[in-house]
Design an enzyme around this catalytic site. Sequence first.
Site, PDB file in Angstrom:
ATOM      1  N   ASP A   1       0.905  -1.152   0.000  1.00 42.32           N
ATOM      2  CA  ASP A   1       0.000   0.000   0.000  1.00 42.32           C
ATOM      3  C   ASP A   1       0.935   1.191   0.000  1.00 42.32           C
ATOM      4  O   ASP A   1       1.571   1.494   1.020  1.00 42.32           O
ATOM      5  CB  ASP A   1      -0.891   0.014   1.243  1.00 42.32           C
ATOM      6  CG  ASP A   1      -1.906   1.136   1.161  1.00 42.32           C
ATOM      7  OD1 ASP A   1      -1.511   2.266   0.804  1.00 42.32           O
ATOM      8  OD2 ASP A   1      -3.096   0.897   1.421  1.00 42.32           O
ATOM      9  N   HIS A   2       1.042   1.879  -1.129  1.00 46.43           N
ATOM     10  CA  HIS A   2       2.134   2.851  -1.231  1.00 46.43           C
ATOM     11  C   HIS A   2       1.962   4.028  -0.268  1.00 46.43           C
ATOM     12  O   HIS A   2       2.909   4.739   0.019  1.00 46.43           O
ATOM     13  CB  HIS A   2       2.357   3.304  -2.681  1.00 46.43           C
ATOM     14  CG  HIS A   2       1.381   4.318  -3.189  1.00 46.43           C
ATOM     15  ND1 HIS A   2       0.170   3.984  -3.692  1.00 46.43           N
ATOM     16  CD2 HIS A   2       1.454   5.668  -3.287  1.00 46.43           C
ATOM     17  CE1 HIS A   2      -0.480   5.074  -4.077  1.00 46.43           C
ATOM     18  NE2 HIS A   2       0.283   6.125  -3.832  1.00 46.43           N
TER      19      HIS A   2
ATOM     20  N   ASP B   1     -10.787   1.827  -4.834  1.00 48.53           N
ATOM     21  CA  ASP B   1      -9.515   2.345  -5.338  1.00 48.53           C
ATOM     22  C   ASP B   1      -8.713   3.047  -4.241  1.00 48.53           C
ATOM     23  O   ASP B   1      -7.495   2.898  -4.170  1.00 48.53           O
ATOM     24  CB  ASP B   1      -9.808   3.321  -6.495  1.00 48.53           C
ATOM     25  CG  ASP B   1      -8.549   3.808  -7.174  1.00 48.53           C
ATOM     26  OD1 ASP B   1      -7.690   2.963  -7.487  1.00 48.53           O
ATOM     27  OD2 ASP B   1      -8.414   5.026  -7.387  1.00 48.53           O
TER      28      ASP B   1
ATOM     29  N   HIS C   1      -5.757   2.850   0.997  1.00 44.08           N
ATOM     30  CA  HIS C   1      -4.985   4.011   1.455  1.00 44.08           C
ATOM     31  C   HIS C   1      -5.638   4.735   2.642  1.00 44.08           C
ATOM     32  O   HIS C   1      -4.999   4.976   3.664  1.00 44.08           O
ATOM     33  CB  HIS C   1      -4.797   5.006   0.315  1.00 44.08           C
ATOM     34  CG  HIS C   1      -4.232   4.400  -0.943  1.00 44.08           C
ATOM     35  ND1 HIS C   1      -3.311   3.379  -0.920  1.00 44.08           N
ATOM     36  CD2 HIS C   1      -4.449   4.678  -2.254  1.00 44.08           C
ATOM     37  CE1 HIS C   1      -2.993   3.062  -2.172  1.00 44.08           C
ATOM     38  NE2 HIS C   1      -3.675   3.824  -2.995  1.00 44.08           N
TER      39      HIS C   1
ATOM     40  N   LYS D   1     -12.246  12.003  -6.947  1.00 33.57           N
ATOM     41  CA  LYS D   1     -11.558  12.534  -8.131  1.00 33.57           C
ATOM     42  C   LYS D   1     -12.239  13.855  -8.503  1.00 33.57           C
ATOM     43  O   LYS D   1     -13.380  14.108  -8.089  1.00 33.57           O
ATOM     44  CB  LYS D   1     -11.714  11.571  -9.309  1.00 33.57           C
ATOM     45  CG  LYS D   1     -11.172  10.165  -9.059  1.00 33.57           C
ATOM     46  CD  LYS D   1      -9.684  10.104  -9.215  1.00 33.57           C
ATOM     47  CE  LYS D   1      -9.164   8.681  -9.088  1.00 33.57           C
ATOM     48  NZ  LYS D   1      -7.707   8.620  -8.994  1.00 33.57           N
TER      49      LYS D   1
HETATM   50  C1  BG6 Z   1      -3.648   4.717  -6.541  1.00 38.08           C
HETATM   51  C2  BG6 Z   1      -5.014   4.806  -7.155  1.00 38.08           C
HETATM   52  O1  BG6 Z   1      -3.567   3.605  -5.696  1.00 38.08           O
HETATM   53  O2  BG6 Z   1      -3.422   5.892  -5.776  1.00 38.08           O
HETATM   54  C3  BG6 Z   1      -5.128   6.047  -8.017  1.00 38.08           C
HETATM   55  O3  BG6 Z   1      -5.222   3.654  -7.956  1.00 38.08           O
HETATM   56  C4  BG6 Z   1      -4.779   7.265  -7.234  1.00 38.08           C
HETATM   57  O4  BG6 Z   1      -6.451   6.185  -8.539  1.00 38.08           O
HETATM   58  C5  BG6 Z   1      -3.432   7.089  -6.534  1.00 38.08           C
HETATM   59  O5  BG6 Z   1      -4.702   8.361  -8.144  1.00 38.08           O
HETATM   60  C6  BG6 Z   1      -3.177   8.228  -5.575  1.00 38.08           C
HETATM   61  O6  BG6 Z   1      -1.877   8.120  -5.090  1.00 38.08           O
HETATM   62  P1  BG6 Z   1      -1.067   9.416  -4.651  1.00 38.08           P
HETATM   63  O7  BG6 Z   1       0.204   8.895  -4.090  1.00 38.08           O
HETATM   64  O8  BG6 Z   1      -0.900  10.249  -5.881  1.00 38.08           O
HETATM   65  O9  BG6 Z   1      -1.934  10.110  -3.648  1.00 38.08           O
END
Ligand code: BG6
Length: 510
Positions: A198-199, A256, A261, A361
Amino acid sequence: MATENPLREGLISERQPEPCTLVIFGASGDLTKRKLVPALFTLFTEKLLPESFAIVGFARKAMTDDAFRAEMKEACLKFARHKPTDAAWAVFAKGLFYQAGEYDTPASYSALEERLVRIDAERGVKGNRIFYLSTPPSNFPITIAQLGAAGLVGRVPRPECFRRVIIEKPFGTDLGTAQQLNRDVLAVLDEKSVYRIDHYLGKETVQNLMVLRFANGLFEPLWNSRYVEHVQITGAESIGIEGRGGYFEQAGILRDMVQNHLFQVLAITAMEPPVSMNADDLRDEKVKVLKALRPIPDGRFDEFVIRGQYRAGTIAGRRQVDYQEETGVTKGSARETYVALKLFIDNWRWAGVPFYLRSAKAMPKKVTEVALVFREAPLRLFGKSASQNQLPNVLAIRIQPDEGVSLRFGAKVPGNTMDIQPVNMEFRYGTSFGNEPPEAYERLLLDCWHGDQALFTRGDEVEASWKWISRVHRAWEASSAGVHSYEAGTWGPAEADRLLFRDGHQWRRP
Ligand code: BG6
Ligand code: NDP
């Protein structure tokens, strides 16, 4: 084998991770170009990779090593934090290889194994391997099964080397598929070798949430229902779905962004102090929060969940088309691009405190933040007119952009009256530290290389969050209530404002 991660001690150690080959499945794809190889190159230039390393791209597309290297150089020039010089690239590129193959064919895995053995010898990698699954998720089960069948990974740890698997998101699309994927994964791997990405956990500011809470004596005593009136967590993006119509029609913003997140951010915000910062101690506390989420009572979903979909609009001077006009979107689709939730965590610390989450979004700007809104002082000592501008104290942790923390409190307006105005005390990462924080993927790749799972999600954590989210999806499927519209470039449907008004609150305008 590495068991301790020097980064956990908060020190960038001189110690390098052990030699290892990283195999990326789906290496012809977007993530490899935009994030993975640029992150690896930056780690290399910062001397955080071992001297003996190899990166093997695996995909169906036919490509030579040299073609792969050229593609990756272009990607690094575009996306890496440290742009490659010819000299640095020449050294890095020697460790880059490409292997074409089919994901479901045993012969492809034996060919991969033969190649890896040759690379081991050539690069002195000693058999350590990380397999990164960066294909569409429908491919995860077959790839894992084939890795197991070929003996490239297994449930029994090898004394002489390590084998780890990183799995990209999404991990399942509902509770049932996540459970099945966990079963598929654990049929061939031990949980200790599984790294679910989970980045958001790799973001500096998400980690700073833990530091703010647990390394300071000031905040933690206030971090509970006695002082906190409510909590708002926002994950807003100004972009639309950007050509990902096919994916988004299946996913929607709840899958998503929220299931992974935002729920991770919620868990870190609400968890008890872990016994230690070890992976399992930390994840035990996050799971407890997710398990304590109160299910929304049947028949009352509209009081707790609002969904929306963007219409055409203007965002910072840019025209955004209607969601219905996006490529890959089925006309009449009710897929949500906005969601607002009211949640309760039924535990001792948070009983009765609403947590409002929203993600969307096509918002006016990109902003991710956690805001704790505190209860008022017990008495209005300064009279009604003096405090008419008084607003509740807010501690806002800005995850991105303008990473930092701000504390809002009331201050006396200079002059002969006792008028009060809200003011902010600010900490900004940029001004305090000056240097650029690492990319989330840099930190996560390095942690996996060190064998540290703390910033990766565990199987039970993922299932606990899907359990809550899947109830919402089921309610939506059964409900005749449609999705609300909002104009792109606004803060979402009016119904989402009413979700908070009813409780006497309002969304922050970050
Ligand atoms: C991704 C989603 O996991 O995270 C995207 O699939 C989203 O839809 C993105 O835009 C957001 O990541 P960050 O790091 O730009 O907030
Ligand atoms: P892509 O759609 O670009 O796919 C990656 C590669 O997978 C393709 O190049 C393709 O290579 C291979 N592939 C295997 N099976 C299929 C299939 N059935 N359909 C299409 N391609 C297939 O994915 P991304 O690189 O964008 O993402 C990889 C993973 O990372 C996904 O799980 C995604 O959800 C996740 N992710 C991606 C993000 C991003 O920013 N891109 C952000 C967060 C997560 P070939 O045909 O050559 O084998």
